[in-house]
Design an enzyme around this catalytic site. Structure first.
Site, PDB file in Angstrom:
ATOM      1  N   ARG A  86       0.861  -1.201   0.000  1.00  0.00           N
ATOM      2  CA  ARG A  86       0.000   0.000   0.000  1.00  0.00           C
ATOM      3  C   ARG A  86       0.886   1.236   0.000  1.00  0.00           C
ATOM      4  O   ARG A  86       2.098   1.158   0.117  1.00  0.00           O
ATOM      5  CB  ARG A  86      -1.010  -0.017   1.153  1.00  0.00           C
ATOM      6  CG  ARG A  86      -0.620  -0.646   2.449  1.00  0.00           C
ATOM      7  CD  ARG A  86       0.444   0.079   3.210  1.00  0.00           C
ATOM      8  NE  ARG A  86       0.141   1.497   3.363  1.00  0.00           N
ATOM      9  CZ  ARG A  86       1.019   2.412   3.662  1.00  0.00           C
ATOM     10  NH1 ARG A  86       2.309   2.093   3.833  1.00  0.00           N
ATOM     11  NH2 ARG A  86       0.686   3.673   3.788  1.00  0.00           N
ATOM     12  N   GLN A 114      -2.364   2.438   9.975  1.00  0.00           N
ATOM     13  CA  GLN A 114      -1.061   2.523   9.293  1.00  0.00           C
ATOM     14  C   GLN A 114      -0.057   3.333  10.117  1.00  0.00           C
ATOM     15  O   GLN A 114       1.142   3.091  10.048  1.00  0.00           O
ATOM     16  CB  GLN A 114      -1.220   3.172   7.916  1.00  0.00           C
ATOM     17  CG  GLN A 114      -1.888   2.307   6.870  1.00  0.00           C
ATOM     18  CD  GLN A 114      -3.384   2.538   6.812  1.00  0.00           C
ATOM     19  OE1 GLN A 114      -4.005   2.888   7.815  1.00  0.00           O
ATOM     20  NE2 GLN A 114      -3.976   2.344   5.654  1.00  0.00           N
ATOM     21  N   ASP A 157      -2.166  10.711  -2.379  1.00  0.00           N
ATOM     22  CA  ASP A 157      -2.533   9.639  -3.305  1.00  0.00           C
ATOM     23  C   ASP A 157      -2.849  10.167  -4.697  1.00  0.00           C
ATOM     24  O   ASP A 157      -2.712   9.449  -5.695  1.00  0.00           O
ATOM     25  CB  ASP A 157      -3.721   8.849  -2.763  1.00  0.00           C
ATOM     26  CG  ASP A 157      -3.246   7.939  -1.650  1.00  0.00           C
ATOM     27  OD1 ASP A 157      -3.089   8.419  -0.520  1.00  0.00           O
ATOM     28  OD2 ASP A 157      -2.966   6.758  -1.934  1.00  0.00           O
TER      29      ASP A 157
HETATM   30  O1  MRU Z   1      -4.650   3.133   2.195  1.00  0.00           O
HETATM   31  P1  MRU Z   1      -3.166   3.370   2.107  1.00  0.00           P
HETATM   32  O2  MRU Z   1      -2.409   2.819   3.273  1.00  0.00           O
HETATM   33  O3  MRU Z   1      -2.623   2.909   0.776  1.00  0.00           O
HETATM   34  O4  MRU Z   1      -3.038   4.954   2.148  1.00  0.00           O
HETATM   35  C1  MRU Z   1      -1.762   5.529   2.066  1.00  0.00           C
HETATM   36  C2  MRU Z   1      -1.742   7.004   2.157  1.00  0.00           C
HETATM   37  O5  MRU Z   1      -2.756   7.650   2.289  1.00  0.00           O
HETATM   38  C3  MRU Z   1      -0.407   7.663   2.008  1.00  0.00           C
HETATM   39  O6  MRU Z   1      -0.356   8.849   2.740  1.00  0.00           O
HETATM   40  C4  MRU Z   1      -0.167   7.995   0.522  1.00  0.00           C
HETATM   41  O7  MRU Z   1      -0.417   6.888  -0.278  1.00  0.00           O
HETATM   42  C5  MRU Z   1       1.207   8.495   0.290  1.00  0.00           C
HETATM   43  S1  MRU Z   1       2.406   7.217   0.429  1.00  0.00           S
HETATM   44  C6  MRU Z   1       3.955   7.889   0.115  1.00  0.00           C
END
Ligand code: MRU
Length: 348
Positions: free
Chosen positions: A47, A197, A238
Site C-alpha cells: 500500500r 497505518q 494519493d
Molecule cells: O490506504 P493506504 O495505506 O494505501 O493509504 C496511504 C496514504 O494515504 C499515504 O499517505 C499515501 O499513499 C502516500 S504514500 C507515500
C-alpha cells in the site's frame, strides 16, 4: 535509512512484504500469478501510492513472464487483460494508473519483435520504475529537509514512509533527510484509524530508523496542534489535481483545517507521478470506500453492534488553500499553485 525491502523481483516471482502482518511479523508473499499481485494491492499487503504503482508494474511484468502467448500480439492481449485487472484493484492513488500507462506503452512499442524480447523489456521497465522511485524519494527528502529547523517536531498521518514506496518515503523522507543532516527532528504519528497505518507502520519504521516518535490517537492531533507541540504537519498524497487539491488518507483534511486555525504550516510531500493534471480540481478525484468490516472489527473483535451502518471513505480531499507547499523531487511548489504546478507539469 531504509529499514526493509517492500518489494522485489526474484527469479520469476514478485516478493511483496505483507504489511498487514507488521509490526508483529516480517513475511513476504511470493507471487507467481498476477492475480496474487492484484489481491496484495486490494487487501493493502502492498500500500501507499508510489508502492502501489511499483507493485502494479511488477504485476504486468510477472504476467508477461509467465504468459503462454506464442507471438507478440498474443502477449499484448495478455498484458491488456492484466492491466484491466490491476486498474480495478484500488481507485484513488493515481500512481497505479501512471505505472500501468508506462507498462502499456512498452507493450505497444517495446522489444525487438519476439515474445522473449518484449517480456524482457517489460521486466526492465518495472525494475526501472522501482529504481527511479528510490532517487525520487531521496530528492523529495533533500528538498523538504530545508523546510525544517534544527530540533523541529513534525506531525504526520498514515504512512508515507519507506513502507509506502520503493525508497525512503515521501513525507518521512523529509524527516530522514533532515536527521541525516543532524537536525534531530522528532515526530508525532497519528495512529490512523481504521487500519492503523500510523501505529503499525509509521511508528515501526521510524523506530527502526532511530527517529524519536510519539504515537497519538487521531483525536489527539487537535490538542497537539493547539498546544504547539508540532512545528508543522507533513503528509503524503494519493492524487493531486492540477490546482493542488490533494487526496490523502482520510483524516488529512481535518489536520489541514486545524493547522490553518493554529497558524501551523501544512505540507504535502509527493512525487510527480502522484499528480493528475487531467483533473482541474479535487472534486473529480475518485475516493475509495472500504468495507464496514474494517470499522466494526478491530483485529477480529467486534467493537460495534451487529447491523450498525458504516460510512468508510479511505481518503479525503484537502483543498489547495490549506496547503503551505507541495514538496516534490523537482523542488517545493508554493501557492499560488496554478503557476507553480504549471511549471511542475512541464517536468518529465
Ligand atoms: O490506504 P493506504 O495505506 O494505501 O493509504 C496511504 C496514504 O494515504 C499515504 O499517505 C499515501 O499513499 C502516500 S504514500 C507515500
Amino acid at each position: 535509512v531504509i529499514p526493509v525491502k517492500t518489494i522485489e523481483w526474484r527469479a520469476g516471482e514478485v516478493r511483496i512484504l505483507d504489511q498487514r502482518a507488521l509490526p508483529g511479523r516480517k513475511v513476504y508473499l511470493r507471487c507467481s500469478h498476477y492475480r496474487e499481485v492484484v489481491e496484495a494491492i486490494r487487501t493493502l499487503a502492498a500500500r501507499g501510492a508510489p508502492l502501489i504503482g511499483i507493485t502494479a508494474a511488477y504485476g504486468v511484468a510477472l504476467a508477461a513472464w509467465h504468459s503462454r502467448a506464442r507471438d507478440v500480439p498474443g502477449l499484448r492481449d495478455d498484458v491488456r487483460r492484466v492491466v484491466g485487472a490491476l486498474e480495478r484493484a484500488r481507485p484513488t492513488a493515481v500512481n497505479l494508473f501512471w505505472a500501468l500507462r508506462r507498462m502499456e506503452r512498452v507493450a505497444a512499442t517495446g522489444g525487438s519483435g519476439s515474445v522473449a524480447s518484449l517480456r524482457e523489456r517489460l521486466l526492465r521497465e518495472a525494475l526501472g520504475i522501482h529504481d527511479e522511485d528510490r532517487s525520487t524519494c531521496a530528492a523529495i527528502g533533500r528538498n523538504g529537509a530545508k523546510l525544517l529547523r534544527r530540533g523541529a517536531t513534525v506531525l504526520t498521518h498514515c504512512n508515507a514512509g519507506a513502507l509506502a514506496t520503493g525508497g525512503m518515503g515521501t513525507a518521512l523522507a523529509v524527516i530522514y533527510a533532515a536527521n541525516q543532516a543532524g537536525k534531530g527532528v522528532r515526530v508525532y504519528a497519528d495512529e490512523t484509524r481504521p487500519l492503523l497505518q500510523g501505529a503499525r507502520l509509521t511508528a515501526w519504521e521510524l523506530r527502526q530508523c532511530g527517529v524519536d516518535v510519539t504515537l497519538i490517537c487521531d483525536s489527539v492531533a487537535a490538542s497537539v496542534l493547539r498546544e504547539r507541540r508540532a512545528d508543522c504537519v507533513i503528509v503524503g498524497a494519493d492524487r493531486i489535481a492540477a490546482n493542488g487539491d490533494t487526496a490523502n488518507k482520510v483524516g488529512t483534511l481535518g489536520l489541514a483545517v486545524l493547522a490553518r486555525e493554529y497558524g501551523i504550516p501544512f505540507y504535502v510531500a509527493a512525487p510527480r507521478s502522484t499528480f493528475d493534471f487531467s483533473l482541474r480540481g479535487g472534486e473529480a478525484i475518485p475516493i475509495e470506500e472500504r468495507s464496514a468490516e474494517e470499522v466494526v472489527c478491530l483485529y477480529g473483535t467486534r467493537v460495534a453492534p451487529f447491523g450498525t451502518r458504516v460510512y468508510s471513505p479511505a481518503f479525503d480531499i484537502t483543498p489547495a488553500r490549506y496547503i503551505s507547499g507541495i514538496i516534490t523531487e523537482h523542488g517545493v511548489a508554493l501557492p499560488p499553485f496554478a503557476g507553480s504546478l504549471r511549471k511542475l507539469r512541464q517536468e518529465p
